[in-house]
Scaffold this motif. Sequence first.
Motif, PDB file in Angstrom:
ATOM      1  N   LEU A 104       0.817  -1.206   0.000  1.00 36.79           N
ATOM      2  CA  LEU A 104       0.000   0.000   0.000  1.00 36.79           C
ATOM      3  C   LEU A 104       0.854   1.261   0.000  1.00 36.79           C
ATOM      4  N   ALA A 105       1.960   1.262   0.755  1.00 35.87           N
ATOM      5  CA  ALA A 105       2.823   2.447   0.788  1.00 35.87           C
ATOM      6  C   ALA A 105       3.455   2.699  -0.577  1.00 35.87           C
ATOM      7  N   SER A 106       3.891   1.641  -1.245  1.00 33.60           N
ATOM      8  CA  SER A 106       4.462   1.805  -2.578  1.00 33.60           C
ATOM      9  C   SER A 106       3.398   2.219  -3.579  1.00 33.60           C
ATOM     10  N   LEU A 144       3.045   9.489  -6.990  1.00 30.30           N
ATOM     11  CA  LEU A 144       3.875  10.681  -7.149  1.00 30.30           C
ATOM     12  C   LEU A 144       5.141  10.391  -7.935  1.00 30.30           C
ATOM     13  N   SER A 145       5.709   9.203  -7.738  1.00 35.72           N
ATOM     14  CA  SER A 145       6.981   8.870  -8.378  1.00 35.72           C
ATOM     15  C   SER A 145       6.721   7.941  -9.553  1.00 35.72           C
ATOM     16  N   THR A 190      10.508   4.026  -0.200  1.00 38.16           N
ATOM     17  CA  THR A 190       9.718   3.232   0.747  1.00 38.16           C
ATOM     18  C   THR A 190      10.436   1.978   1.235  1.00 38.16           C
ATOM     19  N   GLY A 191      11.383   1.474   0.443  1.00 38.58           N
ATOM     20  CA  GLY A 191      12.053   0.227   0.810  1.00 38.58           C
ATOM     21  C   GLY A 191      12.920   0.341   2.037  1.00 38.58           C
ATOM     22  N   ALA A 226       5.858  -4.020  -5.833  1.00 40.39           N
ATOM     23  CA  ALA A 226       4.967  -2.917  -5.474  1.00 40.39           C
ATOM     24  C   ALA A 226       5.495  -1.578  -5.990  1.00 40.39           C
ATOM     25  N   SER A 227       6.793  -1.373  -5.918  1.00 37.67           N
ATOM     26  CA  SER A 227       7.361  -0.118  -6.410  1.00 37.67           C
ATOM     27  C   SER A 227       7.295  -0.027  -7.920  1.00 37.67           C
TER      28      SER A 227
END
Length: 524
Positions: A62-64, A70-71, A81-82, A106-107
Amino acid sequence: MRMYMVDEGMFGQTLQVAQSYIRLFVIFDSFLTVIGASEMLTNLGLCVSGSYTGGPAKVSVLASDLTGMLSGTAAANVATTGTLTIPMMKRTDFSPAFASAVESIASTGGMLMPPIMGAAAFLMADFTQTPYSTIMLAAVLPAPFYYGSLLFVVHPRAVRQGISGLPKSEIPNFLTVIKTRGHLLLPIIVFVYLLMSGSTPTYSAVLSIGVAIAASFLRRNTWMTPRKLLDALVLGAIATVAVGTACLVAGFIVGVVSMTGVAQVLTMYIDTLSGGYLFPALFITTFAAILLSCALPATAVYIVAAVTVAPVLVAMGADLLSAHFFVFYFGVLSNITPPIAIACFTAAGIAAEGSMKIALHSLRLALPAFILPFVLIYHPALLMINAQPLNVVEIAVIVAFGTACYVIAAEGVLVTRLGVLSRLTFGAVAVLCLVIQDNAIGLVACVLAVVLGGRSTSSHTEQRPWKRRSCRRPRARKRPRTPDLQSRQRPVSDAGANARFVAASPAPRRDMDGEPRRRGILFK
């Protein structure tokens, strides 16, 4: 000389798009990063999923996902985030390779997540002559399916290993996060509104940068100081150089392809090898994209595939936008495809694990993501282009059930482990849902999936589910106490005041007169 003078050369269409649109979006991303928007979105991911089973892995997804809005770069998303999520997953007994693979996948999905997608999305808008707002709208449904399939893979692993959620002390309060940094969502909201209202990408990006600077002064801890302003400009310049270099090299490749006639040769070979059928042509395109990813970054993979392969898919009956999304997805997935796997290299440095091992784990976990481009070809309504709302809902339900059945068949887990026949049945249902274009057949397959799931659950209720791993140390087993000689003796009365003790086992032997023998008797 022609390589420098024509539109298909080094300074042609791709570099113009990079310098006109992508540069502004990259600078906008750097401003959001400096004022703390990425950290705020990561904390929101912690609040939403941190307490559930396998919480650290779900927080990573979820964070990624939120940061990826944005990225538009997979490696930058991993580095952002990693550094938080990979050590968190390792601390809760996920293996380093698994934790890094989840973060890499995820990223990578951040390049598929609107509103700010990867650089290839802007090139897609230019190649297809489609407004970027339409591209962004078309990516609204596929991106949640990408992340949903990853969550569906992560959850059974966490249940199987007995990994619970994070303790409450490590999860921030949702209201506190909104009160302290919720104002940083204003630039993102303004940016999405401007794009959907018909404003140009240039105007939307420039105005959103101004809103980001103004919004930072609503809280003292997020002020845009001169130092932060300089850092944002430096980060934007570095990222722009990287994107511009990739587009410059891709322009050179496009020039070579167009001048030498390689595109026509590839078209002829794909048509010949596939026999004129779309399904084999899709597999050939996938193989070509994976080969290109061995030497090119994601943006360059999309550019080459869009010039050479996408026209073939359109000629065989695929929708224009679906064909370009097909090659766009495989260009993005090159970030986790061995042997290059740029996102996995970045995660390897954080997790102190081998990059190739992480890439192989990523390839295994991302199998549902490799199926999604095929779904976009056979179900173009998922892109919400010229489709009725009811049809979009039907397709979304069918694809959701098909993706779930595919993950169940691949992992072999529903409530407990499934047999070979059950896995094959779920795989057949997944094919009916994802490949067959008839909605009626897809809905029947969804009902069949529900029935199979109910039968699999009821047939395994007698089996013991996986135990959740406890943080307490297991109690040591009590060993049976061996009685000593003192406890095995019993008192024997005597004529005198002194008591004598004899062994309880064996019983003392007696002589002919009935008196106990001295052998076998202990005297004090």
